[in-house]
Design a protein around this motif. Structure first.
Motif, mmCIF file in Angstrom:
data_model
loop_
_atom_site.group_PDB
_atom_site.id
_atom_site.type_symbol
_atom_site.label_atom_id
_atom_site.label_comp_id
_atom_site.label_asym_id
_atom_site.label_seq_id
_atom_site.Cartn_x
_atom_site.Cartn_y
_atom_site.Cartn_z
ATOM 1 N N MET A 1 25.436 33.560 15.165
ATOM 2 C CA MET A 1 25.519 34.303 13.900
ATOM 3 C C MET A 1 26.555 33.653 12.990
ATOM 4 O O MET A 1 27.637 33.269 13.434
ATOM 5 C CB MET A 1 25.914 35.760 14.156
ATOM 6 N N ASN A 2 26.210 33.518 11.728
ATOM 7 C CA ASN A 2 27.134 33.032 10.705
ATOM 8 C C ASN A 2 27.655 31.630 10.979
ATOM 9 O O ASN A 2 28.732 31.259 10.539
ATOM 10 C CB ASN A 2 28.330 33.982 10.559
ATOM 11 N N LYS A 3 26.942 30.839 11.727
ATOM 12 C CA LYS A 3 27.379 29.471 11.980
ATOM 13 C C LYS A 3 26.868 28.565 10.874
ATOM 14 O O LYS A 3 25.707 28.631 10.487
ATOM 15 C CB LYS A 3 26.846 28.993 13.335
ATOM 16 N N GLU A 4 27.758 27.715 10.383
ATOM 17 C CA GLU A 4 27.386 26.782 9.337
ATOM 18 C C GLU A 4 27.845 25.391 9.728
ATOM 19 O O GLU A 4 28.982 25.207 10.166
ATOM 20 C CB GLU A 4 28.038 27.183 8.008
ATOM 21 N N LYS B 1 18.038 17.029 14.110
ATOM 22 C CA LYS B 1 17.304 17.907 15.012
ATOM 23 C C LYS B 1 16.622 19.008 14.228
ATOM 24 O O LYS B 1 17.229 19.620 13.359
ATOM 25 C CB LYS B 1 18.260 18.514 16.049
ATOM 26 N N MET B 2 15.362 19.255 14.554
ATOM 27 C CA MET B 2 14.625 20.319 13.873
ATOM 28 C C MET B 2 14.941 21.661 14.536
ATOM 29 O O MET B 2 15.064 21.741 15.761
ATOM 30 C CB MET B 2 13.127 20.052 13.940
ATOM 31 N N PRO B 3 15.047 22.719 13.764
ATOM 32 C CA PRO B 3 15.402 24.035 14.331
ATOM 33 C C PRO B 3 14.204 24.775 14.923
ATOM 34 O O PRO B 3 14.082 25.987 14.793
ATOM 35 C CB PRO B 3 15.962 24.775 13.112
ATOM 36 N N VAL B 4 13.291 24.023 15.572
ATOM 37 C CA VAL B 4 12.119 24.620 16.230
ATOM 38 C C VAL B 4 11.866 23.869 17.531
ATOM 39 O O VAL B 4 12.341 22.747 17.719
ATOM 40 C CB VAL B 4 10.864 24.552 15.335
ATOM 41 N N VAL C 1 15.556 35.589 18.687
ATOM 42 C CA VAL C 1 15.121 35.352 17.306
ATOM 43 C C VAL C 1 15.962 34.228 16.739
ATOM 44 O O VAL C 1 17.174 34.187 16.931
ATOM 45 C CB VAL C 1 15.285 36.621 16.438
ATOM 46 N N THR C 2 15.318 33.289 16.085
ATOM 47 C CA THR C 2 16.038 32.185 15.447
ATOM 48 C C THR C 2 15.766 32.215 13.956
ATOM 49 O O THR C 2 14.614 32.325 13.533
ATOM 50 C CB THR C 2 15.584 30.825 16.021
ATOM 51 N N ALA C 3 16.840 32.159 13.163
ATOM 52 C CA ALA C 3 16.702 32.108 11.708
ATOM 53 C C ALA C 3 17.554 30.963 11.184
ATOM 54 O O ALA C 3 18.701 30.790 11.610
ATOM 55 C CB ALA C 3 17.141 33.426 11.077
ATOM 56 N N ASN C 4 16.995 30.166 10.299
ATOM 57 C CA ASN C 4 17.713 29.020 9.750
ATOM 58 C C ASN C 4 17.600 29.016 8.236
ATOM 59 O O ASN C 4 16.530 29.261 7.681
ATOM 60 C CB ASN C 4 17.148 27.705 10.295
#
Length: 412
Positions: free
Chosen positions: A1-4, A36-39, A121-124
């Motif tokens: 969460m909230n990682k940038e 790296k792709m987030p999937v 759940v993954t959100a980008n």
């Protein structure tokens, strides 16, 4: 969460896409690379995943032994445009046919592809930043004096405020007197909100009765306001006032977080029947100097002069025809056993949306109207070295500093 995280990227231009069995090619906008792709492959729907949903029998998903290498977003509408839609049923997925083929959205494997007992759940969110733009933005943030000096043009409301201020400004016993800058200058009609003001002041009374120290400080503050002529009791023959031309302002006490002193604040935002005093007033243009500019100029010389204007807003009087819009209820000398008395402010008050601009206008007009009576550096000090009511000025000698203080005291 909230990682940038920040990643380096390359830009690829002129990339075209088409369906596996199609011959229509569409050029994509600039594409950005990342390591790296987030999937993962688990995110890729398979044909067998659709067997549980018979209404999707017509959907064909080709089997490709490859990772996800390209993500196409809404900035390429031709690719994302739906040609056919199969609506969801029974909380199942829905399918959309596009130029590139079918896209399936929704729960295909029970929402848990990881095999864990907890759903994941993954959100980008990916944003693009150009180094050149970031550098300019950083410079403008650190050295914003130029942007602060380049004031935007005044709006129509700001011009109307200035027109009201310029035409109504009068000098009265050493103080400028300005009209309240109403939006409807000659057609102001306010509802009778005395009942609301009574309710607020009776709630205040209970607090005053419970706290003798608070009552004493509150009474002393309002006594100073009245004794200094910033407020006056409404003459008995004017108590009724003209219909629609009277407004009562509730008030309450606020302690300064550092000084621990009490200030009585007039609540000009208090609403009655959808109307408040602040909604009727023009805010006015921002006439305040840049704080960075004031601080920077303060460092020019070795001798420092600091001053402030006492009760700055209260130094600007309100035109007589507008004082009944600034009424408030209070007990004479804070005696809670006496009947409530109607008072009205005779000056622009802290809490009105227009007061900062009115005070700054009066300060600048003071310098402009007396520029022939004082040296240029004195009037320039008022125009350039004040931040609201605080003056910060540096000079090269003590004699110059003492002379400036004398002139500012005489002028302000």
């Amino acid at each position: 969460m909230n990682k940038e995280s920040f990643v380096n990227s390359h830009v690829i231009s002129g990339l075209e896409v088409a369906a596996l069995n199609g011959n229509i090619y569409i050029e994509l906008p600039d594409v950005y690379t990342q390591r790296k792709m987030p999937v993962t492959r688990n995110n890729i729907p398979q044909q067998e995943d659709l067997y549980a949903w018979p209404y999707l029998d017509s959907v064909e998903i080709p089997a490709i032994d490859a990772d996800v290498e390209l993500l196409i977003g809404t900035n390429s509408p031709e690719v994302m445009e739906p040609w056919e839609v199969i609506n969801s049923r029974g909380k199942g997925p829905y399918a959309v046919r596009t130029l590139l083929g079918w896209v399936v959205n929704g729960p295909l494997r029970g929402g848990n592809e990881s095999g864990s007992s907890c759903p994941t759940v993954t959100a980008n969110r990916i944003s693009i930043a150009h180094i050149e733009e970031l550098l300019v933005k950083q410079y403008n943030h650190d050295f914003n004096e130029k942007s602060a000096e380049d004031k935007p043009e005044m709006s129509i409301e700001d011009l109307k405020f200035m027109q009201i201020a310029n035409t109504s400004a009068e000098l009265n016993n050493g103080h400028y007197c300005l009209k309240l800058p109403f939006r409807e200058e000659d057609n102001v009609v306010m509802p009778n909100n005395r009942h609301l003001a009574e309710q607020r002041v009776l709630c205040l009374k209970r607090k005053l009765e419970r706290n003798p120290t608070f009552k004493e400080e509150y009474t002393n503050f309002l006594d100073d306001v009245i004794n200094n002529g910033y407020a006056e009791s409404v003459p008995e023959h004017q108590v009724k006032g003209k219909e629609g031309k009277v407004w009562y302002i509730p008030h309450h006490g606020v302690y300064h977080p550092k000084k621990k002193t009490l200030r009585v604040v007039f609540d000009c935002a208090a609403s009655y029947k959808g109307v408040s005093l602040n909604t009727k007033l023009l805010q006015g243009p921002d006439l305040t100097n840049s704080l960075l500019g004031v601080l920077t100029r303060f460092r020019l010389n070795s001798i420092a002069v600091m001053a402030d204007i006492k009760a700055m807003y209260h130094q600007v009087q309100v035109a007589k025809q507008d004082v009944d819009f600034l009424r408030f209820l209070w007990w004479p000398r804070g005696d809670l056993t006496q009947p409530l008395t109607e008072y009205r402010m005779t000056v622009h008050l802290f809490g009105a949306i227009s007061s900062p601009s009115c005070a700054s206008f009066a300060l600048r007009k003071t310098a402009e109207d007396h520029k022939a009576d004082f040296p240029v550096h004195v009037t320039d000090t008022i125009k350039q070295n004040f931040y609201v009511d605080d003056c910060l000025k540096s000079l090269s000698s003590e004699a110059e500093a003492m002379s400036l203080v004398t002139d500012l005291t005489a002028l302000c």
